[in-house]
Design a protein around this motif. Sequence first.
Motif, PDB file in Angstrom:
ATOM      1  N   ASP A 171      -1.966   3.313   5.991  1.00 29.28           N
ATOM      2  CA  ASP A 171      -1.232   1.959   5.055  1.00 29.28           C
ATOM      3  C   ASP A 171       0.229   1.071   5.547  1.00 29.28           C
TER       4      ASP A 171
ATOM      5  N   LYS B  81      -3.580   1.910  -5.573  1.00 30.43           N
ATOM      6  CA  LYS B  81      -4.727   3.091  -4.929  1.00 30.43           C
ATOM      7  C   LYS B  81      -5.570   3.095  -6.349  1.00 30.43           C
TER       8      LYS B  81
ATOM      9  N   HIS C 209       0.978  -1.187   0.580  1.00 30.70           N
ATOM     10  CA  HIS C 209       0.454   0.093  -0.248  1.00 30.70           C
ATOM     11  C   HIS C 209       1.077   0.914   0.198  1.00 30.70           C
TER      12      HIS C 209
END
Length: 252
Positions: A102, A194, A90
């Motif tokens: 994250d 993302k 992430h």
Amino acid sequence: MNLTAFITGATSGIGKATAQLFAQNNINLVLCGRRAEKLADLQKELSKLTNVHTLQFDVRNQKEVQKAIDSLPEDFKHIDILINNAGNAHGLNSIQEGNIEDWDAMIDGNVKGLLYVSKAIIPQMVERNNGFILNIGSIAGKEVYPNGNVYCASKFAVNALNKGMRIDLNQHNIRVCAIHPGLVETEFSDVRFKGDTERAKTVYQGYKALQPEDIADIIHFVVTRPYHVNIEDLIVYPTAQASATILNKNAN
């Protein structure tokens, strides 16, 4: 021998490819993931080839993990092969600009999730004095690259846990292995960025990345060796990649 494999992160990428190859080789499957619709589709596809049971849960939630595994029907309770595949990256930020959410997602999924699932399944392997645990690591668990900090830390932890498992479970005749892939063309970069699919595409342009089926083929080879053989640690790169940071994008 009729084997049963338990695969986390089975709805896409390496997990899905491994499930498909195992089904073709008559290995019974317990397929785990968060996306119910994708699990249902995969069960429909693979039930034509082998026995399949699905479990919907998030590996980051210990109670969900235990409840799901406790709910397994009798025909699927005996787990011969555990594939700890679930995990994600992430973000790609310097440590000082990192997002705490994250960090939590990577540590909870890549490290704690692996532990939660393993903790729920290992006791039956210990009782039988038999079993195979295969942990999907990453080259990020072998060398740190710029802006990879916490993701790399989580995969270094997988590498250490794999070694620790092998030592602790040696007396119980349980095989333990880790496979550490380089660049594999999956949803990995979509998640890391993302949903920025255009940025994600650039990661795999200009060379031939590893495909999920490449890693699945290696997984199948490793778990089907004679029981006295344990391939304990493998690093797999695409030919175009020499390290975490050296990539020949003119390799085509």
